[in-house]
Motif scaffolding. Structure first.
Motif, mmCIF file in Angstrom:
data_model
loop_
_atom_site.group_PDB
_atom_site.id
_atom_site.type_symbol
_atom_site.label_atom_id
_atom_site.label_comp_id
_atom_site.label_asym_id
_atom_site.label_seq_id
_atom_site.Cartn_x
_atom_site.Cartn_y
_atom_site.Cartn_z
ATOM 1 N N VAL A 49 0.498 -1.501 0.266
ATOM 2 C CA VAL A 49 -0.240 -0.115 0.077
ATOM 3 C C VAL A 49 0.551 1.289 0.090
ATOM 4 N N SER A 50 1.614 1.238 0.433
ATOM 5 C CA SER A 50 2.803 2.309 0.743
ATOM 6 C C SER A 50 3.068 3.018 -0.565
ATOM 7 N N LEU A 51 3.863 1.923 -1.430
ATOM 8 C CA LEU A 51 4.288 2.174 -2.692
ATOM 9 C C LEU A 51 3.377 2.424 -3.827
ATOM 10 N N LEU A 52 1.730 2.216 -3.873
ATOM 11 C CA LEU A 52 0.829 2.871 -4.269
ATOM 12 C C LEU A 52 0.899 3.847 -3.658
ATOM 13 N N LEU A 53 0.754 3.928 -2.307
ATOM 14 C CA LEU A 53 0.345 6.194 -1.982
ATOM 15 C C LEU A 53 1.157 7.079 -2.421
ATOM 16 N N GLN A 54 2.921 6.146 -2.714
ATOM 17 C CA GLN A 54 3.945 6.961 -3.454
ATOM 18 C C GLN A 54 3.747 7.158 -4.422
ATOM 19 N N ALA A 55 3.020 5.896 -5.496
ATOM 20 C CA ALA A 55 2.981 6.442 -6.997
ATOM 21 C C ALA A 55 2.070 7.317 -7.263
ATOM 22 N N ASP A 56 0.688 7.432 -5.934
ATOM 23 C CA ASP A 56 -0.173 8.723 -6.152
ATOM 24 C C ASP A 56 0.724 9.635 -5.472
ATOM 25 N N SER A 57 1.157 9.762 -4.901
ATOM 26 C CA SER A 57 2.581 10.813 -4.460
ATOM 27 C C SER A 57 3.038 11.614 -5.532
ATOM 28 N N TRP A 58 4.141 11.044 -6.517
ATOM 29 C CA TRP A 58 4.546 11.419 -7.603
ATOM 30 C C TRP A 58 3.706 11.441 -8.721
ATOM 31 N N ALA A 59 3.179 11.028 -8.689
ATOM 32 C CA ALA A 59 2.008 11.671 -9.546
ATOM 33 C C ALA A 59 1.298 13.101 -9.204
ATOM 34 N N MET A 60 0.889 13.448 -8.247
ATOM 35 C CA MET A 60 0.532 14.619 -7.702
ATOM 36 C C MET A 60 1.503 15.358 -8.389
ATOM 37 N N PHE A 61 3.123 15.532 -7.752
ATOM 38 C CA PHE A 61 3.842 16.728 -7.920
ATOM 39 C C PHE A 61 4.217 16.465 -9.413
ATOM 40 N N LEU A 62 3.518 15.344 -10.324
ATOM 41 C CA LEU A 62 3.516 15.499 -11.816
ATOM 42 C C LEU A 62 3.393 16.311 -12.491
ATOM 43 N N ILE A 63 1.650 16.274 -11.992
ATOM 44 C CA ILE A 63 0.947 17.045 -12.349
ATOM 45 C C ILE A 63 0.902 18.612 -11.399
ATOM 46 N N ASP A 64 1.322 18.931 -10.886
ATOM 47 C CA ASP A 64 2.027 19.870 -10.458
ATOM 48 C C ASP A 64 3.353 20.665 -11.114
ATOM 49 N N THR A 65 4.038 20.150 -11.804
ATOM 50 C CA THR A 65 5.025 20.325 -12.149
ATOM 51 C C THR A 65 4.073 20.708 -13.720
ATOM 52 N N LEU A 66 3.681 20.006 -14.251
ATOM 53 C CA LEU A 66 2.681 20.049 -15.395
ATOM 54 C C LEU A 66 2.034 21.301 -15.634
ATOM 55 N N PRO A 123 1.352 23.817 -12.778
ATOM 56 C CA PRO A 123 1.674 24.157 -11.071
ATOM 57 C C PRO A 123 0.288 25.120 -10.764
ATOM 58 N N GLY A 124 -0.880 25.860 -11.099
ATOM 59 C CA GLY A 124 -2.204 25.768 -10.783
ATOM 60 C C GLY A 124 -2.932 24.972 -10.193
ATOM 61 N N PHE A 125 -2.729 24.032 -10.384
ATOM 62 C CA PHE A 125 -3.247 23.147 -9.942
ATOM 63 C C PHE A 125 -3.232 22.371 -8.241
ATOM 64 N N ASN A 126 -2.292 22.861 -7.855
ATOM 65 C CA ASN A 126 -2.034 23.062 -6.264
ATOM 66 C C ASN A 126 -2.112 21.289 -5.991
ATOM 67 N N ALA A 127 -1.582 20.844 -6.523
ATOM 68 C CA ALA A 127 -1.562 19.509 -5.839
ATOM 69 C C ALA A 127 -0.402 18.431 -5.067
ATOM 70 N N VAL A 128 0.474 20.108 -4.303
ATOM 71 C CA VAL A 128 1.623 19.606 -3.510
ATOM 72 C C VAL A 128 1.263 19.329 -2.953
ATOM 73 N N LEU A 129 0.220 19.485 -2.031
ATOM 74 C CA LEU A 129 0.053 18.950 -0.404
ATOM 75 C C LEU A 129 -0.621 18.039 -0.580
ATOM 76 N N ALA A 130 -1.185 17.263 -1.668
ATOM 77 C CA ALA A 130 -1.887 16.038 -1.714
ATOM 78 C C ALA A 130 -0.686 15.565 -2.207
ATOM 79 N N GLY A 131 0.565 15.656 -2.507
ATOM 80 C CA GLY A 131 2.531 14.747 -2.461
ATOM 81 C C GLY A 131 2.223 15.125 -1.110
ATOM 82 N N HIS A 132 3.172 15.932 -0.708
ATOM 83 C CA HIS A 132 3.637 15.681 0.400
ATOM 84 C C HIS A 132 2.341 14.287 1.495
ATOM 85 N N THR A 133 1.122 14.998 2.118
ATOM 86 C CA THR A 133 0.450 13.817 2.784
ATOM 87 C C THR A 133 0.278 12.873 2.026
ATOM 88 N N LEU A 134 0.524 12.109 0.572
ATOM 89 C CA LEU A 134 0.963 11.305 0.386
ATOM 90 C C LEU A 134 1.972 10.435 0.403
#
Length: 219
Positions: free
Chosen positions: A57-74, A76-87
């Motif tokens: 489950v931790s690996l799945l959460l990390q996949a989601d977290s990096w996906a959030m950072f990817l979204i924020d990278t592409l 930036p106005g999406f504000n996915a950073v906090l979700a990525g941090h938390t995951l």
């Protein structure tokens, strides 16, 4: 001044030409987590216990977290950073819980949910001062790595010594990344000279890929 960002690893680049490279690396990182989680499921589906379920489950959460950072990278106005941090923080607490369970010990609920909750509260409470919030976020995640290293090194009967040190090194690598970025975010000019903003994102993502693979194989 020193460039800051809200990510635990600074992925917003000063040069647009690097966006595709960082986005590609982040996508590779997402896929690494998914592949490792799938490999664990296929290899141990008949005996998915003793911490393996928490690790998966931790690996799945990390996949989601990096996906959030990817979204924020592409976008930036999406504000996915906090979700990525938390995951990402939740994945680290789950990995510690998985290691404890593998050693026939139980992780307290306060440990599993406390750090991610603290991370959210810090970011919400310090919205007016993003550099401090980002630095404290890194401190919380670095503390999670220290706890995991403590678990690994205080009871080595369940892992081969070589494997144990490989896993510890993987978490030490992430600890250094979090610690360096905390100082970098707060304006440590020596770190800013040592770590050029254009190079730092690639170093962070590549180090994270190494961590995911080494720690998961070690488990």
């Amino acid at each position: 001044g020193v460039q800051t960002c809200a990510l635990p690893i600074c992925l917003r680049r000063p040069a647009r030409s690097m966006e595709l490279d960082i986005a590609t690396l982040l996508l590779v990182l997402v896929l690494c987590n998914l592949v490792m989680a799938g490999a664990l499921w296929v290899a141990f589906s008949e005996a998915f216990h003793n911490g393996l379920e928490k690790w998966g489950v931790s690996l799945l959460l990390q996949a989601d977290s990096w996906a959030m950072f990817l979204i924020d990278t592409l976008w930036p106005g999406f504000n996915a950073v906090l979700a990525g941090h938390t995951l990402l923080c939740a994945s680290l607490t789950l990995q510690a819980g998985g290691l404890l369970e593998f050693r026939q010990r139980r992780a307290a609920l306060a440990w599993l949910f406390g750090p991610p909750l603290a991370l959210v509260l810090v970011n919400l409470g310090l919205r007016v001062h993003p550099p401090t919030a980002a630095a404290l976020t890194n401190v919380i995640q670095a503390a999670c790595c220290i706890v995991i290293m403590h678990v690994l090194l205080t009871d080595d009967r369940h892992h081969r010594r070589g494997t144990l040190w490989l896993m510890t090194t993987a978490y030490l690598l992430m600890l250094l990344i979090f610690g360096a970025h905390a100082g970098f975010t707060l304006g440590d000019h020596e770190l800013a000279m040592l770590i050029q903003p254009a190079q730092w994102p690639s170093v962070c993502v590549l180090a994270s890929i190494v961590y995911v693979v080494v720690a998961s194989f070690g488990f």
